[in-house]
Motif scaffolding. Sequence first.
Motif, PDB file in Angstrom:
ATOM      1  N   PHE A 228       0.838  -1.191   0.000  1.00 35.67           N
ATOM      2  CA  PHE A 228       0.000   0.000   0.000  1.00 35.67           C
ATOM      3  C   PHE A 228       0.878   1.247   0.000  1.00 35.67           C
ATOM      4  O   PHE A 228       1.892   1.298   0.704  1.00 35.67           O
ATOM      5  N   GLY A 229       0.481   2.285  -0.740  1.00 37.69           N
ATOM      6  CA  GLY A 229       1.235   3.534  -0.733  1.00 37.69           C
ATOM      7  C   GLY A 229       0.462   4.670  -1.367  1.00 37.69           C
ATOM      8  O   GLY A 229      -0.619   4.468  -1.943  1.00 37.69           O
ATOM      9  N   ASP A 230       1.064   5.877  -1.259  1.00 33.24           N
ATOM     10  CA  ASP A 230       0.361   7.052  -1.778  1.00 33.24           C
ATOM     11  C   ASP A 230       1.243   8.056  -2.509  1.00 33.24           C
ATOM     12  O   ASP A 230       0.720   8.955  -3.165  1.00 33.24           O
ATOM     13  N   MET A 231       2.581   7.940  -2.388  1.00 34.13           N
ATOM     14  CA  MET A 231       3.456   8.963  -2.947  1.00 34.13           C
ATOM     15  C   MET A 231       4.542   8.353  -3.834  1.00 34.13           C
ATOM     16  O   MET A 231       4.738   7.135  -3.830  1.00 34.13           O
ATOM     17  N   PRO A 232       5.271   9.185  -4.600  1.00 35.58           N
ATOM     18  CA  PRO A 232       6.272   8.644  -5.527  1.00 35.58           C
ATOM     19  C   PRO A 232       7.299   7.716  -4.887  1.00 35.58           C
ATOM     20  O   PRO A 232       7.816   6.820  -5.567  1.00 35.58           O
ATOM     21  N   ASN A 233       7.630   7.885  -3.605  1.00 41.42           N
ATOM     22  CA  ASN A 233       8.598   6.975  -2.995  1.00 41.42           C
ATOM     23  C   ASN A 233       8.025   5.580  -2.779  1.00 41.42           C
ATOM     24  O   ASN A 233       8.752   4.670  -2.374  1.00 41.42           O
ATOM     25  N   ASP A 234       6.742   5.386  -3.085  1.00 44.86           N
ATOM     26  CA  ASP A 234       6.117   4.060  -2.994  1.00 44.86           C
ATOM     27  C   ASP A 234       6.018   3.348  -4.343  1.00 44.86           C
ATOM     28  O   ASP A 234       5.674   2.165  -4.395  1.00 44.86           O
TER      29      ASP A 234
END
Length: 281
Positions: A228-234
């Motif tokens: 699960f993630g939400d930002m470019p580092n994910d």
Amino acid sequence: MTSTDDSPLPARPRLIATDLDGTLLHDDKTVSDRTIAALAAAERAGLEVFFVTGRPARWMDVVREYVHGHGLAICANGAAVVDLRAGGELLRVRPLERTTALDVVRALRDAAPGTTFAVELSTGIHYEPDYPAFHLDPGASVAAAEKLLHEDEPDSAAPVLKVLAHHADLTPDGFLTVARTAAGHLASFTRSSPTALLEISGLGVSKASTLALCCAERGISSDEVVAFGDMPNDVEMLTWAGTSYAMGNAHPDVLAAASGETLTNEEDGVAVVIEQILARL
């Protein structure tokens, strides 16, 4: 699509890997009762839970009491693996070499004049006079990045986990593009902030590559991971995992990379999917 009972789910997942800010945590940096219950139920069902974050180990108190039987966290975008049950003990470090960090600083000063820097060591963070101050780290020393990275300075034996670069005028994605063009051959660049704040790690170091190492040690394949993630580092982690979910509040690049979409962090999107996984087991 938003997570429903028809969303893509592996037949038998073994590990849940979740980002924290903007993903597992509410905007006020708390963990909801529903999410706490879902994490506990996942571990009772035999699934491992990894927190995978850009945060340093010392900022993990927000989830420390919810690790239950496991307690491993991947911090600093993959530069450190810590045991939260042992007070944040470092189990693995993937550093950014100081000479490389200095080359990156020089390259960004040339490519984006006005850039200011902070240096995240395994022992804490230090930053330049014009860098936005870290109120959570009042003991940080303040000096030019070149001085902070000099190997003859105090604390120079501590590994560099990442360098942070901030620009007051560039757009976040624009700054990321400039930095990768100027120094992408030297280090890994990503971002997780809504401001023009970049996070710089050793070449090849990311949430995904460290998660892959940890999974290989446990005999867990990427197909058995739900992320699960939400930002470019994910993005790399969501691409690597066999099943991945972008939060409803995610950056467009994250929505494009994930195999599914769940609700926002404020709506407990991670817990919703975990509940679906457990219902199917």
